[in-house]
Design a protein around this motif. Structure first.
Motif, PDB file in Angstrom:
ATOM      1  N   HIS A  13      43.207  27.536  36.390  1.00  0.00           N
ATOM      2  CA  HIS A  13      42.995  28.985  36.420  1.00  0.00           C
ATOM      3  C   HIS A  13      44.020  29.556  37.389  1.00  0.00           C
ATOM      4  O   HIS A  13      44.008  29.219  38.574  1.00  0.00           O
ATOM      5  N   TYR A  15      45.239  32.597  39.342  1.00  0.00           N
ATOM      6  CA  TYR A  15      44.729  33.880  39.832  1.00  0.00           C
ATOM      7  C   TYR A  15      45.881  34.773  40.276  1.00  0.00           C
ATOM      8  O   TYR A  15      46.880  34.289  40.812  1.00  0.00           O
ATOM      9  N   ARG A  41      43.747  33.705  27.364  1.00  0.00           N
ATOM     10  CA  ARG A  41      43.991  35.149  27.466  1.00  0.00           C
ATOM     11  C   ARG A  41      44.118  35.587  28.917  1.00  0.00           C
ATOM     12  O   ARG A  41      43.578  34.978  29.821  1.00  0.00           O
ATOM     13  N   TRP A  42      44.813  36.706  29.074  1.00  0.00           N
ATOM     14  CA  TRP A  42      44.869  37.382  30.371  1.00  0.00           C
ATOM     15  C   TRP A  42      43.523  38.050  30.599  1.00  0.00           C
ATOM     16  O   TRP A  42      42.976  38.695  29.701  1.00  0.00           O
ATOM     17  N   HIS A  43      43.004  37.940  31.808  1.00  0.00           N
ATOM     18  CA  HIS A  43      41.789  38.648  32.223  1.00  0.00           C
ATOM     19  C   HIS A  43      42.168  39.458  33.463  1.00  0.00           C
ATOM     20  O   HIS A  43      42.244  38.908  34.565  1.00  0.00           O
ATOM     21  N   ASP A  44      42.432  40.741  33.271  1.00  0.00           N
ATOM     22  CA  ASP A  44      42.874  41.599  34.367  1.00  0.00           C
ATOM     23  C   ASP A  44      41.729  42.083  35.252  1.00  0.00           C
ATOM     24  O   ASP A  44      41.961  42.836  36.194  1.00  0.00           O
ATOM     25  N   GLN A  45      40.532  41.642  34.950  1.00  0.00           N
ATOM     26  CA  GLN A  45      39.354  41.930  35.767  1.00  0.00           C
ATOM     27  C   GLN A  45      38.618  40.610  35.995  1.00  0.00           C
ATOM     28  O   GLN A  45      38.746  39.692  35.178  1.00  0.00           O
ATOM     29  N   ILE A  47      36.017  37.759  35.665  1.00  0.00           N
ATOM     30  CA  ILE A  47      35.220  37.389  34.508  1.00  0.00           C
ATOM     31  C   ILE A  47      34.484  36.087  34.807  1.00  0.00           C
ATOM     32  O   ILE A  47      35.038  35.195  35.469  1.00  0.00           O
ATOM     33  N   HIS A  50      34.842  33.757  37.960  1.00  0.00           N
ATOM     34  CA  HIS A  50      36.144  33.979  38.601  1.00  0.00           C
ATOM     35  C   HIS A  50      36.203  35.343  39.286  1.00  0.00           C
ATOM     36  O   HIS A  50      36.016  36.370  38.642  1.00  0.00           O
ATOM     37  N   SER A  53      41.440  38.532  38.873  1.00  0.00           N
ATOM     38  CA  SER A  53      42.167  38.461  37.611  1.00  0.00           C
ATOM     39  C   SER A  53      42.765  37.068  37.474  1.00  0.00           C
ATOM     40  O   SER A  53      43.181  36.459  38.460  1.00  0.00           O
ATOM     41  N   TYR A  55      44.277  33.911  34.272  1.00  0.00           N
ATOM     42  CA  TYR A  55      44.323  33.339  32.935  1.00  0.00           C
ATOM     43  C   TYR A  55      44.111  31.841  33.089  1.00  0.00           C
ATOM     44  O   TYR A  55      44.323  31.261  34.150  1.00  0.00           O
TER      45      TYR A  55
END
Length: 119
Positions: A13, A15, A41-45, A47, A50, A53, A55
């Motif tokens: 992951h 960050y 996928r990109w996770h800009d918040q 999730i 985690h 942000s 991926y």
């Protein structure tokens, strides 16, 4: 003692913060070009467990000796969680975790709920 055979693969992951997203993008591009990895996928918040942000990068056991040392040398100041996939998300993200950079505070309650729902 647990055997390595219970490991079905690994996740890293990566960050990042808004101001370091371009650094994360360069690392992602290089990972995809150099190694047999599956880029998530990109996770800009934040999730799931985690707190920032991120991926995910999935890779097989035979890619570990190439991917993880490369990440060690090329993390560019980003925090990275590497963990095995054993079927126990809670333990994989905690006791079995390898951190490059700073250890971030994961939402362990999220993982514990998943584990208790699976039981």
């Amino acid at each position: 003692m647990k055997e390595n055979s219970i490991i079905t693969g690994f996740h890293a992951h990566i960050y990042y913060q808004p101001e370091t997203r371009s650094v994360a993008a360069k690392i992602r591009e290089e990972l995809g070009a150099r190694f047999e990895v599956q880029l998530g996928r990109w996770h800009d918040q934040p999730i799931g467990p985690h707190p920032q942000s991120m991926y995910q990068v999935a890779f097989s056991q035979n890619q570990f000796p190439q991917v993880v040392p490369w990440l060690m040398l090329n993390s560019q100041g980003l925090d990275i969680l590497v963990h095995p996939e054993t079927g126990d998300d809670l333990t994989d993200h905690t006791a079995h975790a390898l951190w490059l950079g700073n250890r971030l505070e994961l939402n362990i309650n999220f993982l514990a709920r998943i584990k208790s729902n699976a039981s």
